[in-house]
Design an enzyme around this catalytic site. Structure first.
Site, mmCIF file in Angstrom:
data_model
loop_
_atom_site.group_PDB
_atom_site.id
_atom_site.type_symbol
_atom_site.label_atom_id
_atom_site.label_comp_id
_atom_site.label_asym_id
_atom_site.label_seq_id
_atom_site.Cartn_x
_atom_site.Cartn_y
_atom_site.Cartn_z
ATOM 1 N N PHE A 139 -28.968 93.731 87.086
ATOM 2 C CA PHE A 139 -28.836 95.038 86.475
ATOM 3 C C PHE A 139 -28.898 94.799 84.809
ATOM 4 O O PHE A 139 -28.229 93.723 84.160
ATOM 5 C CB PHE A 139 -27.229 95.589 86.360
ATOM 6 C CG PHE A 139 -26.960 96.660 85.697
ATOM 7 C CD1 PHE A 139 -27.370 98.098 86.370
ATOM 8 C CD2 PHE A 139 -26.551 96.807 84.494
ATOM 9 C CE1 PHE A 139 -27.048 99.174 85.774
ATOM 10 C CE2 PHE A 139 -26.152 98.057 84.027
ATOM 11 C CZ PHE A 139 -26.440 99.142 84.709
ATOM 12 N N ASP A 224 -29.326 87.633 79.562
ATOM 13 C CA ASP A 224 -28.602 88.919 79.456
ATOM 14 C C ASP A 224 -27.161 88.661 79.631
ATOM 15 O O ASP A 224 -26.629 88.539 80.906
ATOM 16 C CB ASP A 224 -29.043 90.147 80.584
ATOM 17 C CG ASP A 224 -28.308 91.450 80.527
ATOM 18 O OD1 ASP A 224 -27.198 91.329 79.642
ATOM 19 O OD2 ASP A 224 -28.900 92.426 80.997
ATOM 20 N N LYS A 253 -20.889 94.012 75.762
ATOM 21 C CA LYS A 253 -19.644 94.611 76.431
ATOM 22 C C LYS A 253 -18.293 94.018 75.775
ATOM 23 O O LYS A 253 -17.461 94.706 75.010
ATOM 24 C CB LYS A 253 -19.529 94.055 78.072
ATOM 25 C CG LYS A 253 -20.300 95.179 78.750
ATOM 26 C CD LYS A 253 -20.174 94.922 80.158
ATOM 27 C CE LYS A 253 -20.615 96.062 81.049
ATOM 28 N NZ LYS A 253 -21.925 96.093 81.360
HETATM 29 C C1 LIG Z 1 -23.389 96.780 81.212
HETATM 30 C C2 LIG Z 1 -24.593 95.793 81.255
HETATM 31 C C3 LIG Z 1 -25.694 96.268 80.764
HETATM 32 C C4 LIG Z 1 -25.826 97.701 80.123
HETATM 33 O O1 LIG Z 1 -25.101 97.993 78.982
HETATM 34 P P1 LIG Z 1 -24.515 99.314 78.289
HETATM 35 O O2 LIG Z 1 -23.938 98.994 77.079
HETATM 36 O O3 LIG Z 1 -24.121 100.344 79.291
HETATM 37 O O4 LIG Z 1 -26.121 100.012 78.176
HETATM 38 C C5 LIG Z 1 -26.805 95.235 80.509
HETATM 39 N N1 LIG Z 1 -26.897 94.491 81.136
HETATM 40 C C6 LIG Z 1 -25.762 93.724 81.885
HETATM 41 C C7 LIG Z 1 -25.874 92.395 82.398
HETATM 42 C C8 LIG Z 1 -24.489 94.585 82.012
HETATM 43 O O5 LIG Z 1 -23.483 94.324 82.623
#
Ligand SMILES: *Cc1c(COP(=O)(O)O)cnc(C)c1O
Length: 400
Positions: A139, A224, A253
């Site tokens: 994701f 990521d 986050k």
């Molecule tokens: C939550 C998340 C995203 C997206 O982040 P947003 O701030 O909602 O755009 C991207 N990559 C990972 C691994 C995530 O957990």
């Protein structure tokens, strides 16, 4: 005049797009590991705003700094300098593998930046490389391009055609990765632990091997760490658990305790591919948000929350393993640090989450079989015991 929960639910249906499958609770206050709803009921928070509130709700150090900064200067533009932004960039360079940062507003936007930076890096070299290999079940965010990067076809289908340039491989399968590389491949992008996809960690040897393959093929490794970073996995950044370093990392986050931020961090050689005017963000790196991030990082250091996350993560995982041993409903316990999940062998995850919510503990279900745990890093062993007891009861109840 505060609205009642029923009124909020009714009006949400009327006025907000139906993008969220919400649980029927409205919160009004948070402090540390606790939350209170509109009716005054207290909850123990085991999702921390989905891995965002790592230092606990409304930490006084963050709150005070933000209040003061809002009153002094909320926004200027990136045509000028502000101290918190530059200090945060310096801090991130000091504590990570990276040399230079760029600040965006979200995880998806930071990841978009990572893809743009990768393309620009190879463009400067005069190489026509643009493809990025990502993992199935990954994701990476909700923009069209990050939806294309995300390895979940059921999420992608309604929004096709998606931007090209991504190829997906099964996680933890080195041969599949090798086969996916061609002369146009620019980078491999992975989450050290897949979050939204169901809490699936990279195998230690796999991620090390990926690093080696990237080196051998002159590919960039993008991690990521939007969810895994900022102490979540028991190190400041999850790559430290694997003893490797990426070329580019994204954070979001947990970085600013709930204020919207995304960070793109890279080694100098890669970072310098961006030239003035090639990337930017109106709100990116504003003084309030970057100060919140600086204070968040200070709190993590002062309160030794990395050590706590490691220790409590170990304790929590053991407790979940014990629960698995005495309860034939749990198929697997997965995760790293305080990013944990259980996979059930029955489709009762939602019921379990609702049962626990009723008893005042907040968990998150991913699909019908996975329950995810992302407590604040300051969670105590007593609170973990409390949550485990309630989980145990909810599991038994849901299985009948
Ligand atoms: C939550 C998340 C995203 C997206 O982040 P947003 O701030 O909602 O755009 C991207 N990559 C990972 C691994 C995530 O957990």
């Amino acid at each position: 005049m505060a609205e009642s929960l029923d009124e909020l639910i009714k009006k949400e249906k009327m006025y907000h797009m139906a993008t969220y499958a919400r649980l029927p609770v409205a919160f009004v206050k948070g402090k540390g590991t606790k939350l209170w709803d509109i009716g005054g009921k207290e909850y123990l928070d085991f999702i921390a705003g989905l891995g965002v509130i790592n230092v606990g709700h409304s930490h006084p150090k963050v709150v005070e700094a933000v209040k003061k900064q809002v009153g002094e200067l909320t926004h200027i533009t990136n045509l000028f300098y502000t101290e918190p932004q530059i200090k945060l960039a310096e801090k991130l360079a000091q504590i990570s593998f990276g040399d230079k940062c760029f600040f965006a507003n979200s995880g998806a936007e930071a990841n978009e930046g990572a893809v743009k930076l990768t393309r620009k890096y190879f463009y400067e070299k005069g190489q026509a490389k643009y493809k990025i290999i990502t993992a199935w079940r990954s994701f990476h965010g909700r923009t069209l391009k990050m939806l294309a990067a995300t390895g979940q076809p059921e999420k992608q289908k309604p929004f096709e055609p998606l931007p090209p340039g991504f190829k997906h491989v099964p996680l933890n399968d080195i041969e599949a990765l090798k086969k996916a590389i061609d002369e146009e491949t620019a980078a491999v992008m992975l989450e050290p632990v897949q979050g939204e996809g169901g809490v699936y960690p990279c195998d230690e040897q796999y991620l090390r091997k990926v690093r080696q393959i990237c080196d051998e093929n002159s590919l960039l490794l993008i991690l990521d760490e939007v969810q895994t970073g900022v102490g979540r996995c028991g190190e400041m950044f999850a790559y430290e658990c694997f003893d490797i370093e990426p070329d580019i990392m994204t954070l979001a986050k947990g970085l600013a305790s709930g204020l919207p931020i995304g960070a793109l961090i890279a080694k100098e050689e890669v970072a310098d591919a961006f030239k003035p005017g090639e990337h930017g963000a109106t709100f990116g790196g504003g003084p309030v948000i970057t100060l919140a991030a600086l204070k968040t990082l200070e709190v993590i250091e002062e309160e030794e929350l990395i050590e706590t996350a490691k220790e409590q993560g170990f304790y929590f995982k053991n407790k979940l393993e014990e629960l698995k041993a005495e309860n034939n409903l749990i198929e697997e316990v997965r995760g790293l640090g305080l990013m944990l999940g259980i996979e059930l062998n029955k489709e009762i995850a939602k019921e379990v989450v609702l049962g626990c919510l009723d008893k005042g503990v907040i968990f998150n279900n991913i699909g019908a079989k996975i329950v995810r745990f992302l407590p604040p890093l300051c969670i105590s062993k007593g609170e973990i015991d409390q949550a485990i007891d309630i989980l145990n009861v909810a599991l038994k109840k849901a299985s009948h």
